[in-house]
Structure formats: C-alpha cells, structure tokens
Design a protein around this motif. Structure first.
Motif, short mmCIF file in Angstrom:
data_model
loop_
_atom_site.label_atom_id
_atom_site.label_comp_id
_atom_site.label_asym_id
_atom_site.label_seq_id
_atom_site.Cartn_x
_atom_site.Cartn_y
_atom_site.Cartn_z
N VAL A 286 0.83 -1.20 0.00
CA VAL A 286 0.00 0.00 0.00
C VAL A 286 0.87 1.25 0.00
O VAL A 286 0.57 2.24 -0.68
CB VAL A 286 -0.97 -0.02 1.19
N LEU A 287 1.97 1.24 0.76
CA LEU A 287 2.88 2.38 0.73
C LEU A 287 3.44 2.61 -0.67
O LEU A 287 3.52 3.75 -1.15
CB LEU A 287 4.03 2.16 1.71
N ASP A 288 3.82 1.53 -1.34
CA ASP A 288 4.32 1.66 -2.71
C ASP A 288 3.27 2.29 -3.62
O ASP A 288 3.59 3.13 -4.47
CB ASP A 288 4.73 0.29 -3.26
N LYS A 289 2.02 1.88 -3.43
CA LYS A 289 0.93 2.43 -4.25
C LYS A 289 0.73 3.91 -3.97
O LYS A 289 0.54 4.71 -4.89
CB LYS A 289 -0.36 1.66 -3.97
N LEU A 290 0.79 4.30 -2.70
CA LEU A 290 0.63 5.70 -2.34
C LEU A 290 1.77 6.55 -2.92
O LEU A 290 1.55 7.68 -3.35
CB LEU A 290 0.58 5.86 -0.82
N VAL A 291 2.96 5.99 -2.93
CA VAL A 291 4.11 6.71 -3.51
C VAL A 291 3.96 6.78 -5.03
O VAL A 291 4.17 7.84 -5.64
CB VAL A 291 5.43 6.02 -3.11
N ASP A 292 3.61 5.68 -5.65
CA ASP A 292 3.43 5.66 -7.11
C ASP A 292 2.38 6.66 -7.56
O ASP A 292 2.52 7.29 -8.62
CB ASP A 292 3.04 4.26 -7.58
N ASP A 293 1.32 6.81 -6.76
CA ASP A 293 0.23 7.72 -7.12
C ASP A 293 0.49 9.16 -6.70
O ASP A 293 -0.33 10.04 -6.95
CB ASP A 293 -1.08 7.24 -6.50
N GLY A 294 1.62 9.39 -6.03
CA GLY A 294 2.01 10.76 -5.69
C GLY A 294 1.43 11.30 -4.40
O GLY A 294 1.60 12.49 -4.09
N HIS A 295 0.76 10.46 -3.60
CA HIS A 295 0.18 10.94 -2.35
C HIS A 295 1.21 11.00 -1.22
O HIS A 295 1.06 11.76 -0.27
CB HIS A 295 -1.00 10.07 -1.94
N LEU A 296 2.26 10.18 -1.32
CA LEU A 296 3.40 10.24 -0.42
C LEU A 296 4.68 10.27 -1.25
O LEU A 296 4.70 9.80 -2.39
CB LEU A 296 3.43 9.03 0.52
N ARG A 297 5.73 10.83 -0.65
CA ARG A 297 7.04 10.82 -1.30
C ARG A 297 8.06 10.21 -0.35
O ARG A 297 8.00 10.44 0.86
CB ARG A 297 7.48 12.25 -1.66
N ARG A 298 8.98 9.45 -0.90
CA ARG A 298 10.07 8.91 -0.11
C ARG A 298 11.26 9.87 -0.19
O ARG A 298 11.66 10.30 -1.27
CB ARG A 298 10.49 7.53 -0.62
N LYS A 299 11.81 10.17 0.96
CA LYS A 299 12.96 11.07 1.04
C LYS A 299 14.13 10.28 1.60
O LYS A 299 14.08 9.79 2.74
CB LYS A 299 12.63 12.26 1.93
N ARG A 300 15.14 10.11 0.80
CA ARG A 300 16.30 9.31 1.21
C ARG A 300 17.47 10.22 1.61
O ARG A 300 17.73 11.22 0.97
CB ARG A 300 16.72 8.37 0.08
N LYS A 301 18.14 9.81 2.69
CA LYS A 301 19.31 10.56 3.15
C LYS A 301 20.25 9.60 3.86
O LYS A 301 19.94 8.40 4.00
CB LYS A 301 18.88 11.69 4.09
N LYS A 302 21.38 10.10 4.30
CA LYS A 302 22.34 9.28 5.03
C LYS A 302 22.61 9.88 6.40
O LYS A 302 22.94 11.06 6.51
CB LYS A 302 23.64 9.15 4.24
N LEU A 303 22.44 9.05 7.42
CA LEU A 303 22.73 9.48 8.78
C LEU A 303 24.22 9.36 9.03
O LEU A 303 24.86 8.38 8.61
CB LEU A 303 21.95 8.62 9.78
#
Length: 240
Positions: free
Chosen positions: A115-132
């Motif tokens: 479901v998260l993948d679907k929400l991201v694919d549809d643009g309702h959520l975005r994944r933000k990647r970074k390095k700690l």
C-alpha cells in the motif's frame, strides 16, 4: 441541472474507478506529517487487513454468515476483483468462510509495503532518502498531495459537525475508531466524548442515510470493528 435519479455521466464513473482503495486512504490518514511516522505501527497489519475486507464489502464482494449463536464468519461473493491488493484477500475468503480475526492475521502482514508503494506511485506520499552520519542509509516519508487533508476534512465533518457521510467515509471513521487510533488526530478531530460516541455508532453500523442499501457493508464493518477493538485492547494491555 441533472436529475438525481439519472445515471452518472462518464466523468463521474471515471472518478469512482480512479479513487484510491479504502486501505490506501486509511494508511494515508494514519501517516502523521508532523513526525513522518505511521500511527499504530505495532498493530497496523490488522487495521490494513480490516480496510481491505471493508473495501470488498463496499464493492459487494463479501458477506457475513451466521454459523451459530454469536458466531459469524466472512465469505467471498460475486466475481473476483482485478486489483492486485484486493484479489489475494478475496481469493483467501473464497476458499471457505472464515472468522474475521483469522482473515486479518492472514492477509494483513503483506499489506503495509504494497500500500505504501501504491501511495508513492500515485504521488500521495514521497520517499525522502538521506544518510545518517554521512554513511547510514535512511528513508523518511512526506506528503506529496492534498489527498490526506481532503480525507481529514471529510472525517472531521462526519464526526465533529454531524454531517451525514457516504458509506466510504463512514467505514473509514469506523476503522480509525475501532483500531484505537482516532485520538491521534486531535486537535484536527477533537478527542471529545461526543466524537467518541459518534465514532462508536459507525463501528456498530449505525450510519444514518449512509446505511441505505448497505446492510452487507454495515454487517461486515461491525464484525471487523469488533475484532479490531478486541485486538487493540489486548495490544494495549500487553504494552502495559
């Protein structure tokens, strides 16, 4: 002005077809923009499983069967859905009628990532990647559309303002309440006794105008809500 009894036009049919799944809307609402976290993570698979079964009920693809005094099981009905998230749940229910807690435990664990993948694919959520610390990969979520805000307005209108909801919004309110996550929305949805009471009415299938022609859906939501409430209480006791 179009007659209310007239069949919907093609544009409204397209909007209905394109509307996100109920489980997508529930997960999107459970996402908390202030922290980037998802409310109720340790109980999430149960809630998402309940949302999938509720979506099948809204599509008239499940039914509740009385198999004994106070014993109810959920079974598939109709034709199998084409959607890749709904289909496994329908297939599981189609093998034989099952208790709802068994169903939620079986179909829920794989839903979060899908479901998260679907929400991201549809643009309702975005994944933000970074390095700690400059080298440890980390990922966070942020809102990508106004969909969550729109849903929150609908649920608030239903629970706070007393607006008669459609069946979909009533189901969402019931699921959020039964999963013990409704307090997470305070102050947007004030955590008051009147809100709690109204949400419990939805859990029990008392939907007012939204209940017209929705007997199967109401019965299914009541069964799901009972299972979620019992499991949420057990989960809380375990943490205590």
């Amino acid at each position: 002005m179009r007659d209310e009894n007239q069949a919907p036009d093609d544009a409204s049919l397209d909007r209905s077809i394109d509307e996100p799944l109920l489980v997508e809307d529930v997960l999107l609402l459970l996402y908390q923009p202030s922290s980037g976290a998802i409310a109720g993570e340790n109980f999430l698979y149960y809630v998402l499983g309940g949302a999938v079964v509720a979506d099948l009920a809204l599509r008239d693809l499940t039914e509740v069967q009385e198999v004994g005094r106070l014993v109810r099981r959920v079974a598939a009905r109709g034709d199998a859905p084409h959607d890749g998230i709904l289909r496994p749940a329908w297939d599981y229910l189609n093998t034989k009628p099952r208790g709802i807690r068994t169903v939620l435990a079986a179909i829920g664990p794989e839903l979060r990532s899908k479901v998260l993948d679907k929400l991201v694919d549809d643009g309702h959520l975005r994944r933000k990647r970074k390095k700690l610390l400059g080298f440890i990969p980390s990922e966070s979520l942020e809102l990508g559309s106004a969909r969550r805000a729109e849903l929150l307005v609908r649920v608030r209108a239903t629970l706070v303002d007393g607006t008669e909801p459609d069946a979909r919004t009533a189901a969402i309110a019931a699921l959020l309440s039964a999963s013990a996550n409704l307090h997470q929305f305070d102050p947007e949805i004030p955590w008051t006794s009147s809100v709690i009471h109204r949400a419990k009415e939805f859990e029990n299938g008392n939907w007012g105008a939204a209940a017209v022609g929705a007997a199967v859906t109401r019965a299914t939501i009541a069964v799901i809500s009972g299972a979620l409430s019992a499991s949420a209480a057990a989960n809380a006791d375990g943490r205590g």
